[in-house]
Design a protein around this motif. Structure first.
Motif, mmCIF file in Angstrom:
data_model
loop_
_atom_site.group_PDB
_atom_site.id
_atom_site.type_symbol
_atom_site.label_atom_id
_atom_site.label_comp_id
_atom_site.label_asym_id
_atom_site.label_seq_id
_atom_site.Cartn_x
_atom_site.Cartn_y
_atom_site.Cartn_z
ATOM 1 N N GLY A 1 0.820 -1.213 0.000
ATOM 2 C CA GLY A 1 0.000 0.000 0.000
ATOM 3 C C GLY A 1 0.849 1.256 0.000
ATOM 4 O O GLY A 1 2.011 1.219 -0.412
ATOM 5 N N PRO A 2 0.290 2.322 0.493
ATOM 6 C CA PRO A 2 1.044 3.588 0.503
ATOM 7 C C PRO A 2 2.122 3.635 1.589
ATOM 8 O O PRO A 2 2.956 4.535 1.587
ATOM 9 N N GLU A 3 2.116 2.668 2.511
ATOM 10 C CA GLU A 3 3.079 2.679 3.610
ATOM 11 C C GLU A 3 4.479 2.318 3.118
ATOM 12 O O GLU A 3 4.649 1.678 2.089
ATOM 13 N N ARG A 4 5.428 2.713 3.921
ATOM 14 C CA ARG A 4 6.811 2.278 3.709
ATOM 15 C C ARG A 4 7.421 2.077 5.086
ATOM 16 O O ARG A 4 6.996 2.691 6.065
ATOM 17 N N PHE A 5 8.403 1.183 5.145
ATOM 18 C CA PHE A 5 9.035 0.909 6.433
ATOM 19 C C PHE A 5 10.523 0.671 6.227
ATOM 20 O O PHE A 5 10.981 0.351 5.128
ATOM 21 N N GLU A 6 11.239 0.836 7.323
ATOM 22 C CA GLU A 6 12.661 0.509 7.340
ATOM 23 C C GLU A 6 12.981 -0.029 8.722
ATOM 24 O O GLU A 6 12.478 0.474 9.730
ATOM 25 N N ILE A 7 13.804 -1.069 8.737
ATOM 26 C CA ILE A 7 14.223 -1.659 10.005
ATOM 27 C C ILE A 7 15.689 -1.323 10.223
ATOM 28 O O ILE A 7 16.522 -1.539 9.351
ATOM 29 N N LYS A 8 15.968 -0.771 11.407
ATOM 30 C CA LYS A 8 17.347 -0.482 11.818
ATOM 31 C C LYS A 8 17.547 -1.146 13.173
ATOM 32 O O LYS A 8 17.006 -0.678 14.184
ATOM 33 N N GLY A 9 18.274 -2.235 13.179
ATOM 34 C CA GLY A 9 18.493 -2.959 14.433
ATOM 35 C C GLY A 9 17.183 -3.475 14.977
ATOM 36 O O GLY A 9 16.446 -4.192 14.294
ATOM 37 N N ASP A 10 16.859 -3.071 16.199
ATOM 38 C CA ASP A 10 15.633 -3.537 16.844
ATOM 39 C C ASP A 10 14.508 -2.502 16.781
ATOM 40 O O ASP A 10 13.634 -2.464 17.640
ATOM 41 N N VAL A 11 14.536 -1.662 15.743
ATOM 42 C CA VAL A 11 13.485 -0.664 15.545
ATOM 43 C C VAL A 11 12.949 -0.773 14.117
ATOM 44 O O VAL A 11 13.722 -0.820 13.161
ATOM 45 N N LEU A 12 11.639 -0.815 14.012
ATOM 46 C CA LEU A 12 10.984 -0.739 12.707
ATOM 47 C C LEU A 12 10.338 0.640 12.633
ATOM 48 O O LEU A 12 9.516 0.994 13.481
ATOM 49 N N TYR A 13 10.745 1.421 11.651
ATOM 50 C CA TYR A 13 10.153 2.735 11.409
ATOM 51 C C TYR A 13 9.064 2.545 10.359
ATOM 52 O O TYR A 13 9.314 1.945 9.310
ATOM 53 N N LEU A 14 7.878 3.065 10.623
ATOM 54 C CA LEU A 14 6.772 2.942 9.692
ATOM 55 C C LEU A 14 6.230 4.318 9.348
ATOM 56 O O LEU A 14 5.858 5.088 10.239
ATOM 57 N N HIS A 15 6.188 4.619 8.058
ATOM 58 C CA HIS A 15 5.498 5.818 7.587
ATOM 59 C C HIS A 15 4.181 5.350 7.003
ATOM 60 O O HIS A 15 4.152 4.620 6.006
ATOM 61 N N ALA A 16 3.093 5.728 7.649
ATOM 62 C CA ALA A 16 1.743 5.388 7.199
ATOM 63 C C ALA A 16 1.058 6.701 6.810
ATOM 64 O O ALA A 16 0.512 7.400 7.672
ATOM 65 N N PRO A 17 1.100 7.079 5.526
ATOM 66 C CA PRO A 17 0.591 8.386 5.100
ATOM 67 C C PRO A 17 -0.877 8.638 5.423
ATOM 68 O O PRO A 17 -1.282 9.781 5.607
#
Length: 185
Positions: A129-145
């Motif tokens: 979908g429109p979301e994007r994510f990136e995982i850095k170590g033990d953190v998942l960053y989620l951009h949910a527009p």
């Protein structure tokens, strides 16, 4: 305060959600103080606590808190404990600085451990979908527009990734960093 004191943040999973597993924040603060922690402060109802501990590492503190919490409240809550330096790295590592000004559209999932490449690939396959994510170590960053509440992908993260964690919106992340800075300062 001795030189060995460390500021930590405890992020509770699954309390005060949808009127279930209710824990009053004043009681949670007293709970931490009763365990001997100092400079205890909490933020919003979802279970975010900043505190100072004389000794101990994050993993040991998480186990201690989970056991004591279950004994007191009668149910389990997975608790992610991280130190203030980790929280600072989380903020500085934001791969989506252009949306940091829209805190309800940017979330950080604090994960129990770093996902494997296979787990990450499996999750990436679901992100259509429109979301994007990136995982850095033990953190998942989620951009949910469209916001996390309307995100089908956000609901798939826990059961697809299969790494326990808890999510916070960017406003909460920044507030916790500020609180940790005040306790540490």
């Amino acid at each position: 305060m001795s030189g060995e004191d460390t500021v930590f943040v405890a992020l509770f999973s699954g309390i005060n959600v949808g009127g279930n597993r209710i824990v009053k924040m004043a009681e949670l603060k007293s709970f931490f103080e009763g365990l001997g922690f100092s400079d205890v402060a909490n933020y919003v109802q979802s279970g975010n606590v900043v505190f100072r501990a004389e000794k101990g590492n994050a993993a040991a503190l998480a186990k201690q808190l989970e056991a004591a919490f279950e004994k007191k409240w009668g149910f389990n809550s997975r608790i992610m404990v991280r130190d203030a330096a980790w929280l600072e790295r989380l903020v500085e590592g934001n791969p989506y600085p252009e949306v940091a000004g829209e805190p309800t559209k940017l979330h950080a999932y604090v994960l129990e451990r770093e996902p494997t490449a296979e787990e990450t690939t499996r999750l990436a396959e679901k992100c259509t979908g429109p979301e994007r994510f990136e995982i850095k170590g033990d953190v998942l960053y989620l951009h949910a527009p469209d916001g996390i509440g309307k995100s089908v992908f956000a609901n798939l993260i826990p059961r697809t990734l299969k790494v326990p964690g808890t999510a916070r919106n960017w406003r909460s992340v920044l507030a916790l960093r500020e609180m940790a800075g005040k306790v540490g300062g």
